[in-house]
Enzyme design. Sequence first.
Site, PDB file in Angstrom:
ATOM      1  N   ASP A  48       2.660  85.323 -79.195  1.00  0.00           N
ATOM      2  CA  ASP A  48       2.097  85.650 -79.918  1.00  0.00           C
ATOM      3  C   ASP A  48       2.654  85.854 -81.104  1.00  0.00           C
ATOM      4  OD1 ASP A  48       0.566  88.313 -80.950  1.00  0.00           O
ATOM      5  OD2 ASP A  48       1.035  89.176 -79.153  1.00  0.00           O
ATOM      6  N   GLU A  81     -17.697  93.744 -92.171  1.00  0.00           N
ATOM      7  CA  GLU A  81     -17.001  92.275 -92.612  1.00  0.00           C
ATOM      8  C   GLU A  81     -17.540  91.395 -93.031  1.00  0.00           C
ATOM      9  OE1 GLU A  81     -15.802  93.688 -89.271  1.00  0.00           O
ATOM     10  OE2 GLU A  81     -13.589  94.552 -89.823  1.00  0.00           O
ATOM     11  N   ASN A 132     -19.354  94.982 -86.156  1.00  0.00           N
ATOM     12  CA  ASN A 132     -17.935  94.394 -86.642  1.00  0.00           C
ATOM     13  C   ASN A 132     -17.592  92.903 -86.240  1.00  0.00           C
ATOM     14  OD1 ASN A 132     -14.863  96.235 -86.951  1.00  0.00           O
ATOM     15  ND2 ASN A 132     -14.812  94.642 -85.148  1.00  0.00           N
TER      16      ASN A 132
END
Length: 437
Positions: A246, A200, A139
């Site tokens: 963020d 991925e 991953n």
Amino acid sequence: MNLREFIATARDKNWLVVIEAEADPDLEMARILSKHDGKPVLFTRVKGYPYPVVAGICSDRAYFALALGVSPERLLFTLAEALAHPVSPPLVESAPCQEMVEAKADLTTLPILHHLPGDAGPYVTAGVLVVKDPDYGRNIAFHRLLRLDERRFAARLVEGRGTHTAWSKTPGDLEVAICLGAPIQVLIAAATSPSKGVDELSIAHALAPTPLVKCRTKDLEVPAECEFILEGRLTHQMVAEGPFIDLTETWDIVRQQPVIEIDCITHRRQPIYQALLPGKLEHKLLMGLPREPTIYAAVNEVCDCRNVYLTAGGMSWLHAVVQIAKRHPDDGPRAIEAAFRGHTSLKHVVVVDEDVDLFNPAAVEWAIATRFQANRDLVVLDDQPSSSLDPSATHVPGQKSRTSKMGLDATIPWLAPDGHWRSEEERAAFWRVEYES
Ligand SMILES: Cc1cc2nc3c(=O)[nH]c(=O)nc-3n(C[C@H](O)[C@H](O)[C@H](O)COP(=O)(O)O)c2cc1C
């Protein structure tokens, strides 16, 4: 396309902003980068460090398009193809990212940016983590990393995502490789969330050639053309992580997060450190681009979807415009419902016809102004699962956030107020009249 090839091409195209005056990773670079948001920026002289720093390389659709050799309007289709047909990458014996092996792993030798005075400390923001899930295999994903000292980071792992799942089911340390300055196709692939078990790095290799090499001290493979590889272990020691800005450009809270211990650093000769300004265009685009094909696929199951755009104002995450070729009066509401399935964090969606330029906010607003009636074309869904990133949603610790959602069907209404189906000629009365060019 690797980082160096991108920098050279961006320079040729006059896109690259080169800062030759000495710049400090401690607050100064982030200030400069925010002024140049949307441009690739190269700092050639970095205060206190021998390495140049580059940022903003994913801050415009045109840069992704260049790296993948397609037009910006075709990006969605290129990504959709790679997601549908991943290709296993080859393993090579020797790689640029291992040209140099540091005698001692020391994170203070890297020009890690401190972005804002309120941050918990210096943060790696363009790091792609490679781990192996005991059940699902490899991953890769982005994780912001707070540098704690010479050997340790605190890693922000969003619960339930690939890295967190692999870490949660591993009783001891989980081997990890942190890729810095990865090729652009790897950056895009790291932001996708394919089904469990889909690698991925095979998505990256389907986008552009991405040979891999074995790590020096860990049983992991990494893209051969990265600038730096930090090999280490994701431990179960927990520390405070945050505050940090963020995606929403608001402060994220302090949480207990796991520590990564670094054992080995390898890099290219004269490596380039890659930064990424959190909250700004690059962060937003990397988050959003991989969701456009998933919305496209979901809408295509119910009607003929032509394109999807996650808008800049919606942070490339919460707002979408979906363009359809309408064949049935109910295609609009069907597309709305499917779009929410295709990207569960989506909060607002506008559906438009083929004649509306979905990339132009004024054109989309024009479609709403001339084709939409709230009492007929508005879909409101109450108490839905929400993005954790929306400050206006309801957030209860330990539970999925909740929100209400809204879809606007701004396609030409096929049903007239008296209930008859409008003929093609009647529908054509909704088209914008263009002057001759
Ligand atoms: C620039 C950027 C920064 C990100 N930072 C984090 C992060 O700090 N923690 C996290 O869990 N996910 C982060 N993400 C999201 C993950 O990369 C994303 O969820 C990824 O799709 C997860 O895939 P996975 O479910 O296969 O692990 C970030 C994404 C981008 C584009």
